[in-house]
Structure formats: C-alpha cells, structure tokens
Design a protein around this motif. Structure first.
Motif, mmCIF file in Angstrom:
data_model
loop_
_atom_site.group_PDB
_atom_site.id
_atom_site.type_symbol
_atom_site.label_atom_id
_atom_site.label_comp_id
_atom_site.label_asym_id
_atom_site.label_seq_id
_atom_site.Cartn_x
_atom_site.Cartn_y
_atom_site.Cartn_z
ATOM 1 N N THR A 282 0.696 -1.235 -0.011
ATOM 2 C CA THR A 282 0.062 0.174 0.028
ATOM 3 C C THR A 282 0.639 1.168 -0.085
ATOM 4 O O THR A 282 0.337 2.342 -0.479
ATOM 5 N N LYS A 283 2.207 1.032 0.484
ATOM 6 C CA LYS A 283 3.049 2.327 0.366
ATOM 7 C C LYS A 283 2.509 3.382 1.376
ATOM 8 O O LYS A 283 2.839 4.543 1.343
ATOM 9 N N GLN A 284 1.706 3.024 2.426
ATOM 10 C CA GLN A 284 1.166 3.768 3.538
ATOM 11 C C GLN A 284 1.174 3.052 4.942
ATOM 12 O O GLN A 284 1.167 1.663 4.708
ATOM 13 N N ARG A 285 1.212 3.769 5.880
ATOM 14 C CA ARG A 285 1.121 3.242 7.376
ATOM 15 C C ARG A 285 -0.245 2.562 7.316
ATOM 16 O O ARG A 285 -1.277 2.935 7.268
ATOM 17 N N PRO A 286 -0.405 1.351 8.007
ATOM 18 C CA PRO A 286 -1.489 0.885 8.166
ATOM 19 C C PRO A 286 -2.308 1.466 9.305
ATOM 20 O O PRO A 286 -3.738 1.772 8.973
ATOM 21 N N ILE A 287 -1.765 2.304 10.148
ATOM 22 C CA ILE A 287 -2.678 3.067 11.212
ATOM 23 C C ILE A 287 -3.466 4.247 10.384
ATOM 24 O O ILE A 287 -4.609 4.753 10.574
ATOM 25 N N ASP A 288 -2.846 4.828 9.415
ATOM 26 C CA ASP A 288 -3.026 6.026 8.579
ATOM 27 C C ASP A 288 -4.410 5.319 7.643
ATOM 28 O O ASP A 288 -5.520 6.011 7.583
ATOM 29 N N ARG A 289 -4.084 4.213 6.975
ATOM 30 C CA ARG A 289 -5.121 3.765 6.151
ATOM 31 C C ARG A 289 -6.384 3.266 6.978
ATOM 32 O O ARG A 289 -7.773 3.269 6.426
ATOM 33 N N HIS A 290 -6.120 2.683 8.173
ATOM 34 C CA HIS A 290 -7.164 2.422 9.060
ATOM 35 C C HIS A 290 -8.004 3.520 9.545
ATOM 36 O O HIS A 290 -9.427 3.490 9.765
ATOM 37 N N ALA A 291 -7.675 4.824 9.882
ATOM 38 C CA ALA A 291 -8.356 5.825 9.826
ATOM 39 C C ALA A 291 -9.144 6.230 9.035
ATOM 40 O O ALA A 291 -10.301 6.676 9.299
ATOM 41 N N ALA A 292 -8.906 6.194 7.522
ATOM 42 C CA ALA A 292 -9.999 6.298 6.522
ATOM 43 C C ALA A 292 -10.729 5.287 6.323
ATOM 44 O O ALA A 292 -11.898 5.224 5.896
ATOM 45 N N GLU A 293 -10.455 3.866 6.773
ATOM 46 C CA GLU A 293 -11.239 2.754 6.629
ATOM 47 C C GLU A 293 -12.418 2.662 7.659
ATOM 48 O O GLU A 293 -13.613 2.037 7.537
ATOM 49 N N ARG A 294 -12.154 2.934 8.864
ATOM 50 C CA ARG A 294 -12.943 2.745 10.186
ATOM 51 C C ARG A 294 -14.274 3.383 9.833
ATOM 52 O O ARG A 294 -15.266 2.715 10.286
ATOM 53 N N PRO A 295 -14.711 4.675 9.179
ATOM 54 C CA PRO A 295 -16.253 4.997 9.162
ATOM 55 C C PRO A 295 -16.993 3.880 8.202
ATOM 56 O O PRO A 295 -18.203 4.105 8.404
ATOM 57 N N HIS A 296 -16.329 3.100 7.526
ATOM 58 C CA HIS A 296 -16.837 2.092 6.755
ATOM 59 C C HIS A 296 -17.148 0.804 7.464
ATOM 60 O O HIS A 296 -17.749 0.082 6.805
ATOM 61 N N LEU A 297 -16.589 0.716 8.620
ATOM 62 C CA LEU A 297 -16.843 -0.654 9.253
ATOM 63 C C LEU A 297 -18.115 -0.593 9.857
ATOM 64 O O LEU A 297 -18.760 0.546 10.093
ATOM 65 N N ILE A 298 -18.745 -1.760 10.258
ATOM 66 C CA ILE A 298 -19.788 -2.272 10.761
ATOM 67 C C ILE A 298 -19.625 -1.779 12.112
ATOM 68 O O ILE A 298 -18.771 -2.259 12.977
ATOM 69 N N GLU A 299 -20.436 -0.738 12.937
ATOM 70 C CA GLU A 299 -20.503 -0.623 14.216
ATOM 71 C C GLU A 299 -20.792 -1.789 15.184
ATOM 72 O O GLU A 299 -21.363 -2.655 14.874
ATOM 73 N N LEU A 300 -20.142 -1.410 16.193
ATOM 74 C CA LEU A 300 -20.527 -2.657 17.386
ATOM 75 C C LEU A 300 -21.576 -2.570 18.020
ATOM 76 O O LEU A 300 -21.927 -1.446 18.197
ATOM 77 N N PRO A 301 -22.108 -3.663 18.162
ATOM 78 C CA PRO A 301 -23.488 -3.444 19.022
ATOM 79 C C PRO A 301 -23.229 -3.245 20.485
ATOM 80 O O PRO A 301 -22.007 -3.190 21.201
ATOM 81 N N PRO A 302 -24.169 -2.550 21.231
ATOM 82 C CA PRO A 302 -23.877 -2.160 22.587
ATOM 83 C C PRO A 302 -23.566 -3.143 23.502
ATOM 84 O O PRO A 302 -22.855 -2.962 24.539
ATOM 85 N N THR A 303 -23.878 -4.377 23.386
ATOM 86 C CA THR A 303 -23.577 -5.522 24.267
ATOM 87 C C THR A 303 -22.814 -6.790 23.683
ATOM 88 O O THR A 303 -23.140 -7.023 22.413
ATOM 89 N N PRO A 304 -21.278 -6.716 23.925
ATOM 90 C CA PRO A 304 -20.573 -7.871 23.290
ATOM 91 C C PRO A 304 -21.278 -9.186 23.478
ATOM 92 O O PRO A 304 -22.087 -9.538 24.125
ATOM 93 N N TYR A 305 -20.804 -10.040 22.329
ATOM 94 C CA TYR A 305 -21.316 -11.409 22.531
ATOM 95 C C TYR A 305 -20.758 -12.149 23.512
ATOM 96 O O TYR A 305 -19.512 -11.995 23.897
ATOM 97 N N GLU A 306 -21.595 -12.866 24.424
ATOM 98 C CA GLU A 306 -20.929 -13.409 25.525
ATOM 99 C C GLU A 306 -20.589 -14.908 25.091
ATOM 100 O O GLU A 306 -21.303 -15.786 24.829
ATOM 101 N N VAL A 307 -19.476 -15.005 25.385
ATOM 102 C CA VAL A 307 -18.718 -16.346 24.942
ATOM 103 C C VAL A 307 -18.618 -17.071 26.144
ATOM 104 O O VAL A 307 -17.648 -16.920 27.045
#
Length: 542
Positions: A282-307
């Motif tokens: 990618t010729k970029q730092r993963p932390i920088d590309r993650h900042a651009a990718e994070r708005p496109h991720l599915i939001e986490l539910p209010p309650t995490p899955y109980e394992v």
C-alpha cells in the motif's frame, strides 16, 4: 568395484537378465548396476546421458503393446490415477506391475504447473481475513510449550490484531474475534476463513455448511463468514503473509518469560512497530489507512457477544463438581450428591447453577493445563456439629422407608465409619432410580451385606443408571414437591363450617336434651375472609 564385476554385470545384462536380478545375484545395489550400464553405453556411443534401453523380453517391453491405449486414456482423462489405468489395462491382458506403469505414466503425463495468482484489493470495510499459526516457543519461566497465534487483518488498511492463545477451540476463537473487533473499532462486512471445524462443520454438494453457533456469533455482529476453497491458501494471502513478518520481527531475537509476557510484548509491537511501518504493497502506514477505513466498518453492538461454555456435571459425595480435571465446591445445603447441575464456563470463572438456574457458587477458573486442584469456599462446608449432620442423614433414610431404615441400623452396628458410608450410599440415589435403589437395600439387608461397596455392586449388576432426561425429571419432581409442601394450609374440621350456615341472631338455643356433648369449636386457622358471606346473606336451614 573391480573390472571383473563390471564385466559380469554387462554380460548378464546382455544375456537378458533384469537389473533387479543382477543386483540380487551379485549382492550389490541396483544403483551400482545402473551406473555400470550407463557408463558402458556411453563408451560404446549408444547413448549420451540416457540409461540404456531394456533388452527384448524385459519388464519395460511389457507396456509396448499398450502404449497407444495408455496415451488415449491419458488424453481423455488427464487426472486418471495409475491404479485405475492398471485396472483397465489388466482387462486387456496386461501382465506387468504397478511400478513400471507408474514410471511410464509419469513420463507421459505433463507435470502440473502452478498458475499465476492475481492480487486483488478490496474497498474500505469490505473484507477481513482470519487465521491461526502454530509455534513452539521456549519460555524462561514456563519452559517449552506450543502456542497458537490468532490473527485478524483488515483487507484495505492491513491493520491487524494479534494474540497468542493456548487453543483453537470455538470459545477461544469467538473470544478473540470480540477482542479484535474492539481493537479495530468495528467489523468488516465479510471475513475469509480456512475450513476449520469451528467455522465449517462439513461440505454438502460442494458447499460449506457453517457451524450454527458460529453463525449466531456472526449474526450478532452483522457480518458474513466466507470459507475459502480447499487447497487454495493464497486466497487469503493478506493474513498468511504477515505471519512471516511476525516471525522475523516480533519473535526473532527476543525471549519471553511466559505466555502473558508474550502477549504484552505483542501488544507493544503492534502499536509501535507493525501499525506505523510503511506497508510494502500500500506504500502507506496501516494506522493511517485504518483511519480512513474505520467509518466504513460495521458498528459494534451495544452488548458484546457473551462467549461461554455450558456443561453439566454430577455432584460427588464430597460436594464438588469437576471440570477440566479440577474440582469446585458447592454449598452443602443447596444440593445433594448425585445431582446434575449446569456449569457456565467463562475465560476466568466457573459459575455453578442449581436445577432452576439459580446461581449457587462462583469460583475463579484454574488456568488451562493445571489439573488435580480443588477450589473450596469456607462457607460451602457443612456445619461441624456432627449430631446435626447425623440426624439429617437419619431423617433422609427414614423418608425412604423401612428398607432404608433397616439398612442404616445394620450399617451402624457392623461398620467402623458408618456415617461416611451412609452418605455415600445416599449419593447412589442420584445415579439410580428410586425403585432400583430400594431393591438393592432390601437385598443387602436380606444377606446381611451392610456396606456401601455391597450396595454399589448390587446396583451395578441389577440396575441401570438414570439417563440425563431422568435426572432432569427427578429435579423437577423435587421442585414441585417443595412448592406443594412449603407452608401448607391445614384442612378445617367439618364442625367449623357450622358457623357459615347458622345465624347467631335467629338460630334456636338448644335445650338441655339437645346440648352438645363436645367442646366449643375453636376458630379455624387460616379462615377465609367473611366478605360476601355476612349474616344477612347466610341462608337459614329449613
């Protein structure tokens, strides 16, 4: 090898003897025979580098009559196995063996050439990839042990989550997914997996059948699992390739005290090294590309899955349940030996529930690999008053009937430690049916076998242990019996109902001849309210 031996090899070969036969007769290796014959052919100018041809009548010529048919089979069916070819040629009269046919097929069939792999990129938040890698590491405090590296990487930014764990089971895999989603701040729309059992249960008609519990987990977070085609690990190269980077950068040149210390260093390495390096593709730092990718991720539910893992265990005679070869105590007054109780296993705790899902005890879970230990709380122990404990045991035997009482009396007269054996005998009631248990006690009394071991042997021969459904039915039956017998309302005497039928103001006074001979009727206990049954509404007797 002298010249006489070489001459003998060539002479025998010219005479029609096979290489195997020459080697066996002269007690030398077949490779030595091959070298002598190749050198002989080169000196005669008959061949440059190829081994000499077999003379007429040898094994190689056994396939000469079937060469055209063999080529035709391979042309029509390029992936046909040598065994199937051997079966077809045998029908046509082939008398050779499997080995020479395999060697000939290897020469006729072109070698498989690996195809080119096309690199593909995904949109932000579209895809993640997950996989495990196994390592045998030497820890300074724990010695050498095998650990599993869980890796989850986002396809667009190449930012990943890593953690070393002890197992690749379902609970561990789900738990690390939850941590990966929290670390990355969201979930990719799809995730690629190998055909591991925790994800893919089986294949039917070439399509993967996913583990139902894993599908429930994926539904909770709203993403879709995708199983790669078997035999194509390059499909998820974005998660396969970083394992080499981990080996050369994280593990190389470092020592670790324990698994916990290894994960602490891994968390530091991710934040300070892996996330801030310039990625080769990618010729970029993963932390920088993650900042651009994070708005496109599915939001986490209010309650995490109980394992959690839910298992059922039987209470032993000492008031413990077992899990992973360790024992955990239960309050002595909340259950009885032989009861089947559900256990909820989390990463750090063992929670024990009663038959009606009321929490009975909570213990800290022993680490994986630790066995033979027991966790006992002081408040779970029975009272030290031996008289009280013995009275409770005697009452339990009396509730079972005369056979149980007779057995207990015999036990007290003949055994050295009768009360301990009496408690163990009652524990058998949780394993076998009540009728079988009482029949065993009667038989033991008949023959004077007043011992726990005797009752246990009788039940082992004449009875069958209860099934899990029968255990649950007994628990429900005891629960209903407790509901019906707790604080019961006693029945009223028939004479108490006279005050509901006679009006005191209009009822005739009894004469001396009609005077009652019984004592005055006391008020009925737990009398119902008189609302709607006043004296003005009570009917007078005719």
């Amino acid at each position: 090898m002298n010249e006489e031996l070489r001459h003998e090899i060539v002479r025998r070969w010219r005479g029609g003897q096979s290489r195997r036969g020459i080697a066996e007769d002269l007690r030398i290796s077949r490779r030595a025979v091959e070298r002598v014959l190749v050198k002989h052919q080169r000196q005669r100018g008959e061949a440059s580098r190829a081994p000499p041809q077999e003379p007429p009548g040898t094994r190689a010529n056994l396939l000469a009559d079937y060469e055209a048919k063999l080529q035709e089979w391979l042309r029509r069916y390029p992936h046909m196995t040598v065994q199937r070819l051997l079966e077809e040629l045998r029908r046509d009269g082939y008398r050779g063996g499997y080995t020479i046919l395999r060697q000939r097929v290897r020469g006729l069939r072109p070698p498989a050439r690996p195809g080119f792999v096309e690199r593909f990129e995904t949109a932000p938040g579209a895809q993640g990839q997950m996989d495990y890698s196994v390592y045998d590491l030497e820890f300074t405090h724990e010695g050498r042990r095998r650990v599993n590296l869980f890796s989850y990487v986002l396809g667009y930014s190449r930012r990943q989550y890593l953690r070393f764990v002890e197992s690749q089971d379902l609970e561990t895999t789900l738990r690390e997914h939850v941590r990966a989603f929290q670390h990355l701040g969201g979930v990719a729309a799809t995730c690629l997996y190998d055909n591991m059992k925790v994800v893919v249960a089986r294949y039917e008609d070439g399509e993967p059948i996913y583990n139902t519990r894993f599908l429930a987990f994926a539904t909770h977070y709203g993403y879709r699992p995708v199983a790669c085609r078997p035999g194509r690990p390059e499909t998820k190269g974005k998660v396969e390739r970083p394992f080499h980077y981990v080996e050369t950068s994280l593990l190389n040149g470092r020592t670790f005290r324990s698994l916990e210390h290894l994960n602490e260093v891994t968390a530091w390495w991710l934040a300070e090294v892996a996330d801030v390096r310039v990625h080769r593709q990618t010729k970029q730092r993963p932390i920088d590309r993650h900042a651009a990718e994070r708005p496109h991720l599915i939001e986490l539910p209010p309650t995490p899955y109980e394992v959690v893992e839910v298992v059922y265990r039987t209470v032993d005679v000492e008031g413990f349940v077992s899990y992973a070869k360790n024992r955990y105590s239960i309050p002595w007054d909340k259950t009885h030996p032989g009861a089947v109780l559900p256990l909820k296993i989390t990463e750090d705790e063992v929670v024990i529930y009663g038959p009606h899902l009321a929490e009975l005890a909570r213990h800290r879970r022993f680490p994986r690999g630790v066995s033979g230990q027991q966790c006992q709380s002081r408040e779970h122990l029975p009272p030290r008053d031996l008289r009280q404990r013995r009275e409770q045991l005697r009452q339990q035997f009396q509730e079972l009937g005369d056979a149980a009482v007779n057995f207990l009396e015999g036990l007290l007269k003949t055994q050295r430690c009768p009360w301990d054996q009496a408690q163990r005998v009652l524990a058998l009631l949780g394993i076998y049916r009540r009728s079988d248990f009482l029949a065993a006690l009667e038989r033991a009394c008949r023959f004077g076998a007043f011992a726990f071991s005797s009752v246990e042997r009788i039940l082992a021969v004449q009875a069958r242990p209860k099934t899990a459904l029968e255990h649950l039915a007994d628990e429900q039956r005891q629960h209903l019996r407790g509901l019906l017998t707790d604080d019961p309302t006693p029945p009223r005497p028939p004479a108490a109902y006279q005050q509901l039928w006679f009006e005191p103001s209009t009822a005739q006074e009894p004469t001396d001849e009609q005077a009652p001979t019984h004592e005055p009727i006391p008020p009925a206990p737990h009398a119902l309210p008189r609302q709607g049954r006043g004296e003005d509404t009570a009917p007078a007797p005719s």
